[in-house]
Every structure is written in C-alpha cells, then in structure tokens.
Design a protein around this motif. Sequence first.
Motif, PDB file in Angstrom:
ATOM      1  N   UNK B 114      15.372   0.498  50.727  1.00  0.00           N
ATOM      2  CA  UNK B 114      15.285  -0.269  49.484  1.00  0.00           C
ATOM      3  C   UNK B 114      15.946  -1.636  49.627  1.00  0.00           C
ATOM      4  N   UNK B 115      15.451  -2.588  48.843  1.00  0.00           N
ATOM      5  CA  UNK B 115      16.135  -3.877  48.756  1.00  0.00           C
ATOM      6  C   UNK B 115      17.290  -3.713  47.770  1.00  0.00           C
ATOM      7  N   UNK B 116      18.538  -4.021  48.213  1.00  0.00           N
ATOM      8  CA  UNK B 116      19.730  -3.775  47.407  1.00  0.00           C
ATOM      9  C   UNK B 116      19.606  -4.072  45.917  1.00  0.00           C
ATOM     10  N   UNK B 117      19.099  -5.205  45.552  1.00  0.00           N
ATOM     11  CA  UNK B 117      19.085  -5.520  44.127  1.00  0.00           C
ATOM     12  C   UNK B 117      17.931  -4.907  43.342  1.00  0.00           C
ATOM     13  N   UNK B 118      16.885  -4.540  44.045  1.00  0.00           N
ATOM     14  CA  UNK B 118      15.611  -4.195  43.422  1.00  0.00           C
ATOM     15  C   UNK B 118      15.662  -2.988  42.479  1.00  0.00           C
ATOM     16  N   UNK B 119      15.077  -3.161  41.286  1.00  0.00           N
ATOM     17  CA  UNK B 119      14.863  -2.026  40.394  1.00  0.00           C
ATOM     18  C   UNK B 119      13.394  -1.973  40.036  1.00  0.00           C
ATOM     19  N   UNK B 120      12.794  -0.829  40.268  1.00  0.00           N
ATOM     20  CA  UNK B 120      11.360  -0.692  40.019  1.00  0.00           C
ATOM     21  C   UNK B 120      11.080  -0.816  38.524  1.00  0.00           C
ATOM     22  N   UNK B 121       9.975  -1.472  38.168  1.00  0.00           N
ATOM     23  CA  UNK B 121       9.582  -1.542  36.749  1.00  0.00           C
ATOM     24  C   UNK B 121       9.302  -0.150  36.194  1.00  0.00           C
ATOM     25  N   UNK B 122       9.384  -0.043  34.872  1.00  0.00           N
ATOM     26  CA  UNK B 122       9.278   1.260  34.221  1.00  0.00           C
ATOM     27  C   UNK B 122       7.979   1.995  34.535  1.00  0.00           C
ATOM     28  N   UNK B 123       6.876   1.256  34.577  1.00  0.00           N
ATOM     29  CA  UNK B 123       5.610   1.954  34.782  1.00  0.00           C
ATOM     30  C   UNK B 123       5.545   2.620  36.145  1.00  0.00           C
ATOM     31  N   UNK B 124       6.314   2.096  37.105  1.00  0.00           N
ATOM     32  CA  UNK B 124       6.334   2.741  38.424  1.00  0.00           C
ATOM     33  C   UNK B 124       7.157   4.025  38.380  1.00  0.00           C
ATOM     34  N   UNK B 125       8.298   3.982  37.720  1.00  0.00           N
ATOM     35  CA  UNK B 125       9.099   5.214  37.620  1.00  0.00           C
ATOM     36  C   UNK B 125       8.350   6.275  36.824  1.00  0.00           C
ATOM     37  N   UNK B 126       7.486   5.822  35.933  1.00  0.00           N
ATOM     38  CA  UNK B 126       6.671   6.799  35.198  1.00  0.00           C
ATOM     39  C   UNK B 126       5.720   7.536  36.131  1.00  0.00           C
ATOM     40  N   UNK B 127       5.142   6.788  37.067  1.00  0.00           N
ATOM     41  CA  UNK B 127       4.269   7.442  38.047  1.00  0.00           C
ATOM     42  C   UNK B 127       5.071   8.454  38.856  1.00  0.00           C
ATOM     43  N   UNK B 128       6.289   8.065  39.223  1.00  0.00           N
ATOM     44  CA  UNK B 128       7.143   8.979  39.976  1.00  0.00           C
ATOM     45  C   UNK B 128       7.396  10.251  39.176  1.00  0.00           C
ATOM     46  N   UNK B 129       7.582  10.094  37.876  1.00  0.00           N
ATOM     47  CA  UNK B 129       7.807  11.261  37.027  1.00  0.00           C
ATOM     48  C   UNK B 129       6.577  12.166  37.000  1.00  0.00           C
ATOM     49  N   UNK B 130       5.426  11.542  36.977  1.00  0.00           N
ATOM     50  CA  UNK B 130       4.197  12.342  36.954  1.00  0.00           C
ATOM     51  C   UNK B 130       4.087  13.167  38.233  1.00  0.00           C
ATOM     52  N   UNK B 131       4.435  12.533  39.348  1.00  0.00           N
ATOM     53  CA  UNK B 131       4.403  13.258  40.624  1.00  0.00           C
ATOM     54  C   UNK B 131       5.373  14.438  40.573  1.00  0.00           C
ATOM     55  N   UNK B 132       6.574  14.167  40.079  1.00  0.00           N
ATOM     56  CA  UNK B 132       7.558  15.244  39.982  1.00  0.00           C
ATOM     57  C   UNK B 132       7.049  16.354  39.067  1.00  0.00           C
ATOM     58  N   UNK B 133       6.325  15.987  38.029  1.00  0.00           N
ATOM     59  CA  UNK B 133       5.755  16.995  37.125  1.00  0.00           C
ATOM     60  C   UNK B 133       4.797  17.930  37.844  1.00  0.00           C
ATOM     61  N   UNK B 134       3.942  17.342  38.674  1.00  0.00           N
ATOM     62  CA  UNK B 134       2.999  18.160  39.433  1.00  0.00           C
ATOM     63  C   UNK B 134       3.738  19.086  40.392  1.00  0.00           C
ATOM     64  N   UNK B 135       4.832  18.572  40.962  1.00  0.00           N
ATOM     65  CA  UNK B 135       5.640  19.393  41.863  1.00  0.00           C
ATOM     66  C   UNK B 135       6.240  20.576  41.111  1.00  0.00           C
ATOM     67  N   UNK B 136       6.741  20.282  39.915  1.00  0.00           N
ATOM     68  CA  UNK B 136       7.371  21.349  39.125  1.00  0.00           C
ATOM     69  C   UNK B 136       6.351  22.409  38.736  1.00  0.00           C
ATOM     70  N   UNK B 137       5.159  21.977  38.378  1.00  0.00           N
ATOM     71  CA  UNK B 137       4.106  22.943  38.068  1.00  0.00           C
ATOM     72  C   UNK B 137       3.903  23.914  39.228  1.00  0.00           C
TER      73      UNK B 137
END
Lengths: 221, 221
Positions: B114-137
């Motif tokens: 990661x780039x030290x300062x970088x914070x991903x925009x919200x819509x990207x973390x939302x995609x990450x959450x969706x992936x985690x959701x599929x994993x949990x299923x």
Amino acid sequence: MTTAGKETPRERYRAQLRAEVKERAWEQIAAAGAPGLSLNAIAKQMGMSGPALYRYFAGRDELITELIRDAYRSLADAIRTAAAAGADLAGLGHALRAWARDDPQRYFLVYGTPVPGYHAPDDITEIASEIMGALLDAAQSDGTAVETPADGHPDARLEAHLAEHRQWADGHPAPPAALRRALRFWTRLHGILSLELAGHFTGMGFDPAELYDSELRHLPQ
Amino acid sequence: MTTAGKETPRERYRAQLRAEVKERAWEQIAAAGAPGLSLNAIAKQMGMSGPALYRYFAGRDELITELIRDAYRSLADAIRTAAAAGADLAGLGHALRAWARDDPQRYFLVYGTPVPGYHAPDDITEIASEIMGALLDAAQSDGTAVETPADGHPDARLEAHLAEHRQWADGHPAPPAALRRALRFWTRLHGILSLELAGHFTGMGFDPAELYDSELRHLPQ
DNA sequence: TGCTTTCGTTAGAAGTTATAACTCACGGCG
DNA sequence: CGCCGTGAGTTATAACTTCTAACGAAAGCA
C-alpha cells in the motif's frame, strides 16, 4: 558495531555518508512508499546538490536494492536471534510479527509487490535461504508424536509431494512433515501480516493478534 | 455490455477513450509495475500530446484509483460467478487463484504494497465488503458437524474473540465458526498467492498448486 | 612539495506530472 | 439550416525526477 580500524579515513567517511543516505531513504519510504523515494531530495536534505550522491550509489535502483538487502539482513537477524534463544516455531512467529510491525514498509520491501523485471542478486537469495534454514530447524524440533499422516488426511498428499520435491531444503535433514510445517509457517503468517500491515483489517473490529496467535497454535500440527 | 442508448455521442466517445487509456495503462503496469505507469507515454501511444489526457482523468492518481476499482470489481465478479454456480469454499478458492494468476499485477493492485497515505474511496471498500459477504455465505454453508470447538482446541479462543468482534460481518448471520473459516480462507490463500505471484517460490522446486490445494482441504475444518 | 584520486559542483539532456491559455471543431438548439 | 457554446486538443511553461559529462577543488600519499 565497531568495525576493523584498518580502513582509511576516506573509506570511513564514505561508509558514514552511505549510511546517512540510507537512513534518509528509509524515512522517505516510510512517508511515501518506495516509489516516493527521491535521490535528489535526499541530496538536498543533506545539503549537497543532486548528482553528488552518484559518487556513492550507481543510481536509484542500486540504493533500493541496498535497502532490500538490509531489510533481508535485519529479518535474518531477528529470526536468528530468536532461534538462538531457543524459540520454537511459535516463538519465531512472534519474532517475525514484531519485526514486521516494527517497520511495515521494510516488510513490504521484502514481501510486497514485486517489480515485473526485477531479479534479486544472489547474495540476497542466500539470506533468504538462511532464513528458510532456521525455519526448517524449528519445524523439525517442533515435531509432534505421529509424523506421517494417514492416507485420508488432508496433509498426506502435500507431504508426499514435498518428499519428492525438496531441493529447496538444500540438504536439510528435515522430514516431510517438517517441510510442510515450515512452508505453512511462511505462507500462513505472511498472509495475515501482509493484510494487517496493508490496512485491510482496519475497521473490521477484530484483533489481528488473536488471528495470528490462533494460527501459531495450529502450526505444530 | 450494450449500455443504454440515452448517451450523447460526446459521452460515448469520452467513455471509449477512457477505456482505451485504461487498457494501455494495464499493459504498462504488466510491463513495469504500477510505479512505471506514465500518463504521458500513454498519450503519445495514442497519438495525442501529453496534457490531452487530463481532460479524461484528473491525474495519475485518479487513473490508478480507477484501475484499482476495476480490479476489485473483476475480483468480485469472479467470486460472485463461482458462488452463483454453487461453489463451496474450495470452489471459491480455485476461482480466486485463477483470477490472481490471470493477471498478477492486478492482484497486487488490490493486495500488494500500500501507499502509506492512501485511503481507498468508499465505493471500493463497499466492493470489498461484498466479496467478504460471498465468503461468509460459503463459509456458513461449509459448516461441518460439530461447530463449537472444545475449550482446549486451538480455535476456541479465536472463535470466542470473533463472536464478540463481528461488526465486520455487517449483520451476516454466520456463526463464529464460519467467521473463522472466512477469515482463514482469506489470509491463508492470500499468503500463498502473494508469495507465488511475487516469485518467492520460483526455483524452490515444489508445486504451489499442491500447497494451495492442501490448504483448501483444511478449510472446512 | 607535488601527484593522484576522489569529491562536489554546475550544466544539460530526457524524462515525468500538471496547469494555463489558446484554437478549433463538434453537436445541440432555435 | 446556421449559430454558438461546450468540450477537446494543442502548445508553452513550471517544477519535478534520474542520470551523464565536464570541470575545479580538496584531501590523502609518496
């Protein structure tokens, strides 16, 4: 760290300046990552003008390679020290995590995104081998009762494969079960550390240390 | 992929050009990694002069963020597709590995340094959450017989911790054992993939697929 | 004291990102 | 059909970067 006094003043000055450059380089990497490292900016910080540093490093790439080398060396030191203190696999795991968290960007210099063309010089891969050697030692000592898993066991197939593909162990006498443990130590702990240090766990709410320790408890199996 | 025809010719041209820029960007990243991406070089490749691309991307950073977003999206697609086909955790694991090996630099854009300062925009973390959701299923469906480990079990402590720190599951009804499996899926497979794609296994002689599959066999436990 | 090696300098080429200002052409609308 | 505004692409420029070349000065060695 008092090295042999057989060096000329020039050599001492040279070594000292190279060390200072590397120190500033680490600061820059910590602040903006490896791509943000600027040879020019370091020179100005040190009060000298741009191209002066080319007397000390052939170029930006050589400086970065040097930093990678130092990172590998410090990792090898950390593992070696823990092993010398009689640490088992879990102990090495704790040493690894402490080393990683001590400087995340240093960790990523070793285990982060590779540059497509890059091939590490031989002396660096040698350090990697030494680290793997220490892992194998510990993995062998950690052996529990029955070592050969039954045919139905999830590990049976992997151990059979490793028994026949063990040149990476470089003559180390560790049995297949130890090869498996060493490899698992590496991949499982790296998986957690990489995600943790990259910030993929932030905001999730659980404690990465709990996950890490739980993996450490699984290792002897 | 025929989108609504309600867009003006200008909008269509704009979208088409942005897509071509991103395609060239992926080529550059594959060749020299993300730091080697040059907006200027892409412009020249496309026959236009430097600053023209700033009409389409606010800057280099925005282009890279866009690529990261696309990378997340394609990962989510791969996982979603496998899940829709009824894949269990191991099936998702195979889909993940295929996706990762299909374009290593794309994988590292998501899970690399990661780039030290970088914070991903919200819509990207939302995609990450969706992936985690599929994993949990999948982790929930994969549940085997007895789910709560005995007190002495290596997993007992972790599951107790996860039972109380499960906000990352975002309301998902998966039991603690499933949370544990999903997390392990993520960290263990990432550990192998990251090292494999970075080339740390090259020359070692064993087959990373054997190691990977052996981890997949461990997952349901 | 003088010679040689090394050091640090400035100058410059070839890149990069990014902004500003200008021109021109496309296409929506009357 | 024609006007005209918006958006696209241009060049110029600033401020960076890496890295080479040529020069002058300083330091060490005999």
